[in-house]
Each structure stands twice: as C-alpha cells, then as structure tokens.
Design an enzyme around this catalytic site. Structure first.
Site, PDB file in Angstrom:
ATOM      1  N   PHE A 112      -5.661   9.602  -2.951  1.00 34.49           N
ATOM      2  CA  PHE A 112      -4.244   9.023  -3.452  1.00 34.49           C
ATOM      3  C   PHE A 112      -4.065   7.864  -2.951  1.00 34.49           C
ATOM      4  O   PHE A 112      -3.626   7.923  -1.715  1.00 34.49           O
ATOM      5  CB  PHE A 112      -3.536  10.237  -3.449  1.00 34.49           C
ATOM      6  CG  PHE A 112      -1.985   9.861  -3.869  1.00 34.49           C
ATOM      7  CD1 PHE A 112      -1.669  10.294  -5.035  1.00 34.49           C
ATOM      8  CD2 PHE A 112      -1.179   8.877  -3.278  1.00 34.49           C
ATOM      9  CE1 PHE A 112      -0.352   9.905  -5.622  1.00 34.49           C
ATOM     10  CE2 PHE A 112      -0.032   8.440  -3.770  1.00 34.49           C
ATOM     11  CZ  PHE A 112       0.551   9.005  -4.940  1.00 34.49           C
ATOM     12  N   GLU A 113      -3.994   6.711  -3.491  1.00 36.96           N
ATOM     13  CA  GLU A 113      -3.658   5.534  -2.979  1.00 36.96           C
ATOM     14  C   GLU A 113      -3.042   4.647  -4.286  1.00 36.96           C
ATOM     15  O   GLU A 113      -3.720   4.529  -5.313  1.00 36.96           O
ATOM     16  CB  GLU A 113      -4.550   5.000  -2.199  1.00 36.96           C
ATOM     17  CG  GLU A 113      -5.918   4.257  -2.916  1.00 36.96           C
ATOM     18  CD  GLU A 113      -6.794   3.653  -1.859  1.00 36.96           C
ATOM     19  OE1 GLU A 113      -6.220   3.537  -0.723  1.00 36.96           O
ATOM     20  OE2 GLU A 113      -7.640   3.090  -2.375  1.00 36.96           O
ATOM     21  N   ILE A 114      -2.103   4.000  -3.971  1.00 39.45           N
ATOM     22  CA  ILE A 114      -1.411   3.062  -4.944  1.00 39.45           C
ATOM     23  C   ILE A 114      -1.279   1.507  -4.138  1.00 39.45           C
ATOM     24  O   ILE A 114      -0.900   1.409  -3.081  1.00 39.45           O
ATOM     25  CB  ILE A 114      -0.023   3.320  -5.490  1.00 39.45           C
ATOM     26  CG1 ILE A 114      -0.116   4.711  -6.105  1.00 39.45           C
ATOM     27  CG2 ILE A 114       0.465   2.365  -6.427  1.00 39.45           C
ATOM     28  CD1 ILE A 114       1.103   5.452  -6.553  1.00 39.45           C
TER      29      ILE A 114
ATOM     30  N   TYR B 189       0.759  -1.223  -0.175  1.00 40.55           N
ATOM     31  CA  TYR B 189       0.042   0.185   0.047  1.00 40.55           C
ATOM     32  C   TYR B 189       1.061   1.158   0.000  1.00 40.55           C
ATOM     33  O   TYR B 189       1.918   1.416   0.776  1.00 40.55           O
ATOM     34  CB  TYR B 189      -0.936  -0.080   1.243  1.00 40.55           C
ATOM     35  CG  TYR B 189      -1.962   1.184   1.410  1.00 40.55           C
ATOM     36  CD1 TYR B 189      -3.326   0.932   0.658  1.00 40.55           C
ATOM     37  CD2 TYR B 189      -1.911   2.225   1.944  1.00 40.55           C
ATOM     38  CE1 TYR B 189      -4.171   1.748   0.621  1.00 40.55           C
ATOM     39  CE2 TYR B 189      -2.843   3.227   1.920  1.00 40.55           C
ATOM     40  CZ  TYR B 189      -3.973   3.009   1.162  1.00 40.55           C
ATOM     41  OH  TYR B 189      -4.882   4.134   1.383  1.00 40.55           O
TER      42      TYR B 189
END
Length: 529
Positions: free
Chosen positions: A389-391, A331
C-alpha cells in the site's frame, strides 16, 4: 362587509393574481388561460406585471394592520420595475441552475466524522513550530474536504460544474502489477476499492504484465462479457493494459548467473520468503526502479499501488490524490513494519557507501534517525513502509537522487545475489531525499494484505473491520527462526516520535519478556483512543 378600493376603481378589471398565473408569468413571460377569464362583476382581467404595485383588496382603513414599506423595499421595487419579464425569467433560470450546480446533494450534507490530526497526535513531526510556518495544515484540509467535495456523480457522469472544478484535479492513476492468472485476486481488490472510493472519483486503472493480457482478463464491453469478473466490468473508469519492456523483466547482463542460482537455493533453504522465485526478484527490481519509467505513466504525476488479493475496509470520503498534491506530500503509507533482514544483508552498507559518495543529494531536512538502531551499532533497524500500500509522487521517483540511488544498488547486484525488496529501498530513498513533513501516515484507511491488517480507531460508522492497535503488524514478516535483533521501539512509533514513545511508569521491557511478553506493551498510547 364590502371594502371599497380606490385602486380597483381605476382598474375595474383587476382580480387578485393566482399562484399559477404568477409563476407562469415570472418564468415564461406569458399568462395562463385562467388570466383570460372574465369576472361577472368586474369584467375582463387585465394583464399582470410582477413588478407593478398590486391593487389592494381592502380599503385604506386596513392599512392600520399592514406594515409600512421600508425605503430599501421601495428601492428594490423601483429596481425590479426596470427589468422586463423576459429578463426576470432568464435571471431566475440562471439562479436555479447555479443553485443546482453549487449546492451539493443532500446525501453529502452530512460530513463523516473524522478525528482531527491534532486530537490523535499522530503527526508531531508535521506540526512542529517550524513546519507550521511553511506548510499547509493537512488537518484543516481534511476538515474542509472530507465530504466527497471533489467526487464525481454516482452514475459515473460529470455534471457541468464538476467538469469545471475537476479540470485542475491531479493527474493520477491506480496501478497494479498483475498476471492473467491473478484475475480473481485483482478483481477482489478492484471491487473493494471501487466500492469504498474510486466509484466517486473515477481515476483510471493501469495494469502491467510481463505477458500480454488475455481477453478474459480485460473483457470487451462491445460484446458479451467473457467473465463477469473481468477487470473492465468492475469499474466505469478507464482501464489500460500495458506490457513491460523486456529489459525491465530480465536478468541484467552484469549478473553472474551461477552466483544468482546459488543465491536462490540458499535463501530458499533458510526460509526467506519467496527467496527461491526468479520472478519475485524481477518484481522487486521493477517496483524499485522501473515502474515510474513506463511510457504509460508519463502523463501522470501520482499513483496508488494496488495488489491482488487485498482488502479495503473503509469508506474514503476525500480525494487522496488531491490531498497529497495540495499539502505538498511526496509519499503516503499505512503500515510501517519490520522486514526479514536475511533478505538484504548488504543493503545498509551499500546505502552508507552511496551517502558518502553523494552527500549533496541528501535532503537537508532528512531524518534517518528513526531507521537506525543505537543498540546495534547504529545499523539499519530493518523498518520499512509496507509498499503493498503506497500513494506517491511519480515526480519524486523520477528525480535525480532516487534514480542515482537505485542505479547504485542495481549495479551492485543486490536484487539477484540477495533478495533486495522494493519496500526497504523505497523507505530508505524517501527517508534520505524527502523531509519527514512530506510523508503521510494514512491511518484512516483500513487495509489488509495477507496476514498484515490495519484498521483505524473510532471508525465503526464507515469501516467494516475491528480497530487494530498501532503496533499490530510490527514483526509479522519476521519468521520465528530469524536471528535478527528487534529495535527497542516499534517501527511506527519511532517514525512518529513524540508522545508515541512514552512508556508507563514502572514498566520494563526485559521484565515483560521474562514473563512471556514480546516487550512492546508498555506504551502510554495504544492508538485505539
């Protein structure tokens, strides 16, 4: 003075080979027209072999000025004499082709300056003595790959070598939950992320909607574009337009509609953000536990969530998905801030009940301490990874632990009787089921969503924003009228730990507040160095 050349007596037709003749014969095995000319003195010229010893144009007395050939040189000459001109031409072509494929273009020779992770001291939780032995070094990976090493050519086409290298690149996509009416907002987000990053990497875009997408939103390249801002006109990457299953965007049958409507009215009256919107409840629920179940995402392992009306300020010169995969990250975030606790009053109590019911699902290296406030009885401090915003890893969210946790919360009705958000739920899930060393802080990516803005330090060479302190967005989402207690340290500092929690000598939090401060300006490190 004329020098007599014994070799020229044996080969009277030999003239010194011109550069054009030499190149022509080496590459193509043929002589140029010039080689057929006759010398009025020496007569017709003989064919030249690039592997034979050239005739000297001076007498043997000149050997005094010529260096003697080494044994290695003589050995090389003998080896070359065994190769035909055609073989030499083929080898030359292979060498030139390999040079073009393997050597990056000059524009990428200059590696953009990147502050090392160790210099910034951003990740003490990753570089502990234990983790040094079992994890790769993300800082070393960035040093080796922060020159667009795995990028696709500027014109959107893959070179043969790039195709070969990228055959093993991550199965990843950019995803966005968006409506037809948000075309202008998502167009802005696409333009900026494409300009700053994805035009180099060409990862596909996947758009999700609870209604069919309009032609204006998609545009058709086969005909004249309906709108210059239509999504397909803004990227050369593949675009997919997906409809959400009805059961993922509707009120579950176990929800009491009367109680739900009362919740909408109450949360709207006390000023909880979007607390009165039915669609917002569906959105939070879908982002919490359904997005990774969509059939379109079955072929992907990684995602980057992109919202409408956001800004990307910095040139990103590495493949973020490859970084996540190669360094075993699960994450990634770039803001860690407070949320309005009035949105989810029962979230922590339900989470504690889940932990007690399923202790076997909690990762042995999980770290929940940074999420608990000892000054408030050890309750949840309401810190969250800002999930706009997340990857992340889709495999993680599909896992048993996260699935059971989401189902536990969903059956309790918290998405509708309260206003559970996907951000605190993702935060708690990641904290419980992922070791901290597999969570990455993307401090180097400048980003803004609404009033929350993040810009890395020492980045004027690649970012179009003013650097922000590390605590910049700490409590912007908490309304002034909210009675919730703020933790002793900012969320991001509690997460990072180490030197980020050190205070200046003589500083006192309550004294700062007495003079009108917010009580968070006593840290030794500002995050701007």
């Amino acid at each position: 003075m004329v020098f007599n050349n014994p070799e020229s007596e044996k080969r009277p037709g030999r003239l010194k080979m011109g550069y054009l003749d030499l190149v022509t014969e080496k590459l193509f095995g043929i002589s140029s027209n010039i080689s057929g000319l006759k010398s009025p003195i020496l007569g017709p010229r003989k064919p030249y072999s690039p592997f034979s010893s050239p005739a000297s144009s001076v007498s043997s007395s000149s050997s005094f000025w010529m260096p003697r050939r080494s044994s290695a040189s003589r050995t090389l000459s003998r080896l070359l004499s065994c190769i035909t001109k055609r073989q030499f031409a083929v080898l030359t072509c292979v060498f030139l082709t390999a040079f073009v494929w393997f050597v990056p273009p000059p524009s990428t020779w200059h590696r953009a300056a990147m502050a090392s992770v160790d210099q910034l001291q951003l990740y003490p939780y990753i570089f502990s003595d234990k983790d040094k032995r079992i994890h790769k070094n993300p800082a070393l990976w960035l040093e080796k790959n922060s020159n667009n090493k795995h990028s696709i050519s500027e014109n959107g086409l893959l070179s043969p070598f790039t195709r070969m290298v990228n055959a093993g690149r991550p199965r990843a996509a950019l995803i966005s939950l968006v409506r037809n009416s948000e075309l202008e907002g998502i167009s802005q987000s696409i333009r900026q992320l494409e300009y700053q990053w994805n035009h180099k990497y060409q990862y596909p875009w996947i758009f999700f909607n609870d209604e069919p997408f309009s032609d204006e939103f998609k545009a058709r390249r086969e005909t004249s574009p309906i709108s210059a801002a239509a999504t397909r006109n803004l990227t050369s990457a593949k675009c997919y337009y997906e409809l959400l299953p009805k059961e993922h965007w509707s009120l579950p049958d176990w929800i009491d509609e009367g109680r739900f409507m009362n919740s909408l009215e109450y949360l709207g009256a006390i000023g909880v953000g979007k607390g009165w919107m039915i669609s917002y409840r569906h959105m939070c629920r879908w982002n919490s536990g359904f997005f990774y179940k969509h059939p379109r995402l079955k072929e992907f392992d990684w995602y980057w969530r992109v919202e409408p009306d956001v800004h990307f300020f910095c040139d990103i010169n590495y493949d973020v998905f490859r970084f996540m995969r190669d360094n075993n990250m699960k994450y990634g975030f770039n803001m860690n801030i407070l949320d309005d606790a009035r949105s989810f009053p029962s979230l922590w109590s339900r989470t504690r009940s889940f932990i007690n019911a399923h202790p076997e699902l909690i990762h042995p290296d999980a770290d929940l301490d940074w999420l608990l406030d000892p000054r408030n009885g050890g309750d949840y401090n309401n810190c969250q990874f800002f999930s706009n915003f997340e990857i992340g890893s889709l495999q993680f969210f599909r896992g048993e632990a996260n699935e059971k946790y989401f189902s536990w919360l969903d059956r309790g009705g918290g998405f509708y009787y309260e206003r559970f958000g996907d951000a605190p739920i993702h935060t708690l899930s990641v904290a419980m089921f992922v070791p901290k060393s597999q969570i990455w802080y993307f401090r180097d990516i400048g980003y803004q969503h609404d009033i929350n803005r993040h810009c890395p330090p020492n980045s004027s060479h690649r970012c179009l924003c003013e650097p922000t302190p590390i605590d910049e967005n700490f409590y912007k989402l908490v309304p002034f009228e909210s009675p919730q207690k703020k933790p002793a340290d900012t969320c991001i500092r509690q997460f990072l730990g180490g030197d980020w929690l050190k205070k200046n000598d003589g500083w006192d939090q309550e004294a700062e507040r007495a003079f009108g401060g917010d009580g968070y300006h006593g840290y030794m490190l500002s995050g701007l160095d």
